[in-house]
Design an enzyme around this catalytic site. Structure first.
Site, PDB file in Angstrom:
ATOM      1  N   TYR A 195      23.586  37.768  45.408  1.00 32.35           N
ATOM      2  CA  TYR A 195      23.942  36.972  44.350  1.00 32.35           C
ATOM      3  C   TYR A 195      25.440  36.518  44.694  1.00 32.35           C
ATOM      4  O   TYR A 195      26.373  37.224  44.326  1.00 32.35           O
ATOM      5  CB  TYR A 195      23.893  37.486  43.113  1.00 32.35           C
ATOM      6  CG  TYR A 195      22.379  37.923  42.549  1.00 32.35           C
ATOM      7  CD1 TYR A 195      21.436  37.368  43.045  1.00 32.35           C
ATOM      8  CD2 TYR A 195      22.411  38.538  41.296  1.00 32.35           C
ATOM      9  CE1 TYR A 195      20.278  37.359  42.611  1.00 32.35           C
ATOM     10  CE2 TYR A 195      21.140  38.775  40.764  1.00 32.35           C
ATOM     11  CZ  TYR A 195      19.966  38.261  41.348  1.00 32.35           C
ATOM     12  OH  TYR A 195      18.689  38.497  40.641  1.00 32.35           O
ATOM     13  N   PHE A 213      13.801  35.448  35.086  1.00 33.35           N
ATOM     14  CA  PHE A 213      13.665  33.979  34.836  1.00 33.35           C
ATOM     15  C   PHE A 213      12.857  33.941  33.461  1.00 33.35           C
ATOM     16  O   PHE A 213      11.988  33.149  33.170  1.00 33.35           O
ATOM     17  CB  PHE A 213      12.882  33.143  35.894  1.00 33.35           C
ATOM     18  CG  PHE A 213      13.891  33.235  36.993  1.00 33.35           C
ATOM     19  CD1 PHE A 213      15.214  32.844  37.113  1.00 33.35           C
ATOM     20  CD2 PHE A 213      13.342  33.514  38.358  1.00 33.35           C
ATOM     21  CE1 PHE A 213      16.012  32.864  38.346  1.00 33.35           C
ATOM     22  CE2 PHE A 213      14.077  33.335  39.456  1.00 33.35           C
ATOM     23  CZ  PHE A 213      15.462  32.890  39.319  1.00 33.35           C
ATOM     24  N   LEU A 219      13.785  33.314  30.501  1.00 24.61           N
ATOM     25  CA  LEU A 219      14.404  32.075  29.843  1.00 24.61           C
ATOM     26  C   LEU A 219      14.231  30.684  30.894  1.00 24.61           C
ATOM     27  O   LEU A 219      13.720  29.787  30.365  1.00 24.61           O
ATOM     28  CB  LEU A 219      15.971  31.976  29.778  1.00 24.61           C
ATOM     29  CG  LEU A 219      16.292  33.245  28.564  1.00 24.61           C
ATOM     30  CD1 LEU A 219      17.948  32.990  28.580  1.00 24.61           C
ATOM     31  CD2 LEU A 219      15.788  32.777  26.943  1.00 24.61           C
ATOM     32  N   GLY A 252      11.763  30.303  33.170  1.00 21.48           N
ATOM     33  CA  GLY A 252      10.580  30.124  33.444  1.00 21.48           C
ATOM     34  C   GLY A 252      10.093  29.672  34.955  1.00 21.48           C
ATOM     35  O   GLY A 252      10.690  30.160  35.793  1.00 21.48           O
ATOM     36  N   THR A 298      14.160  23.739  32.991  1.00 20.52           N
ATOM     37  CA  THR A 298      14.201  22.490  33.185  1.00 20.52           C
ATOM     38  C   THR A 298      13.194  21.875  32.437  1.00 20.52           C
ATOM     39  O   THR A 298      13.051  20.549  32.332  1.00 20.52           O
ATOM     40  CB  THR A 298      13.980  22.099  34.877  1.00 20.52           C
ATOM     41  OG1 THR A 298      12.605  22.925  35.219  1.00 20.52           O
ATOM     42  CG2 THR A 298      15.116  22.840  35.649  1.00 20.52           C
TER      43      THR A 298
END
Length: 298
Positions: free
Chosen positions: A61, A221, A223, A225, A233
């Site tokens: 990261y 993910f 949130l 997706g 998005t």
């Protein structure tokens, strides 16, 4: 939904290996985007103030480049930002990291397959975090069979665990048969996979199976997706929007609440670089969905 006085404790706790953590945690992938480290440091400290004691990270990261593919200026590692913000670390803080993949600014992403490569990634995490022992290390798997047998890679990490460099082990991006494959090598305390109310629902049975085996399931993910690194998005969906309106909350809070409702062993690790979003995410720990809500959400 009011956010005053709501902390991560509202989500309840789960014992991750031998360490109790609040089920609402924090994912650090997005904190590297800003060239100024100050906001990330402040955000991490605020997360801990709000009761978060489970932070997910990885040495890959990093910005510029990295998983987000953004940024300019000198390299900013999430692990080093965590150290700058929180060291000396609170005694109850659990930091989960990942190995198996690494990022080089020139060569890009590469997979660690040998014991020496995996040890080097473990040592990089130790160095950047300023720790003598890593709380949780997830072996990040590719989508295929992999260039080296899983048992060999997991076994190499088990040896590092026996040597005291790692406290607990987990798997990331794993399939059920892979969990069975390593079960006799060392205990697996968590599985970290892409999963959400409208993404990868074929894993529903795997989520339940982890709970039956006392293994934490940690969706990433939840949130975003299928948007993954790009973020959420797509539209949240009619059912999510309807439930959000009825509760007076945001669709993102519904998504996080749904995640937590999948079982007491399911841990949420939403990530953000925005202080307002952080508080909104933490507030979702207190959102209780009804059986009718869960039926509509599927």
């Amino acid at each position: 939904m009011p956010t005053d006085e709501i902390t991560a404790a509202a989500a309840g706790s789960w014992t991750l290996g031998d360490r109790p953590v609040r089920r609402m945690g924090f994912g650090s992938m997005r904190i590297t985007a800003n060239p100024d480290p100050g906001p990330a440091v402040a955000l991490l400290r605020r997360a801990v103030e709000l009761g978060v004691n489970h932070i997910d990270t990885a040495a890959f990261y990093v910005s510029p480049g990295g998983t987000l593919r953004v940024g300019t200026g000198p390299a900013r590692f999430a692990t080093e930002l965590i150290r700058a913000a929180l060291a000396p670390y609170p005694e109850d803080l659990v930091i989960a990291t990942k190995v198996g993949f690494g990022y080089d600014p020139v060569a890009g992403f590469g997979e660690a397959v040998t014991p020496a490569q995996l040890r080097a990634q473990v040592e990089e995490n130790l160095r950047r975090l300023g720790r003598e022992q890593l709380d949780v290390v997830n072996l990040r798997l590719g989508r295929g069979a992999g260039p080296a047998p899983l048992a060999e890679r997991f076994g190499a990490l088990a040896e590092l665990r026996a040597a005291g460099l790692i406290r607990h082990l987990g798997l990331s991006n794993a399939r059920p048969e892979q969990l069975d494959e390593v079960a006799g090598i060392a205990p697996v305390v968590c599985v970290q996979n892409n999963y959400g109310v409208d993404a990868y629902r074929e894993q529903d049975a795997f989520v339940r199976a982890c709970g039956e085996r006392g293994i934490a399931y940690v969706p990433f993910f939840a949130l975003a997706g299928t948007g993954r690194e790009k973020g959420a998005t797509a539209a949240p969906g009619a059912a999510v929007e309807a439930v959000a309106r009825e509760h007076g909350v945001t669709p993102q809070q519904v998504r996080l609440a749904w995640t937590l409702h999948q079982g007491p062993h399911v841990l949420a690790i939403p990530g953000t670089g925005d202080p307002a979003h952080l508080e909104e995410n933490i507030a979702a720990a207190a959102l209780r969905l009804t059986p009718d809500d869960l039926t509509r959400l599927g």
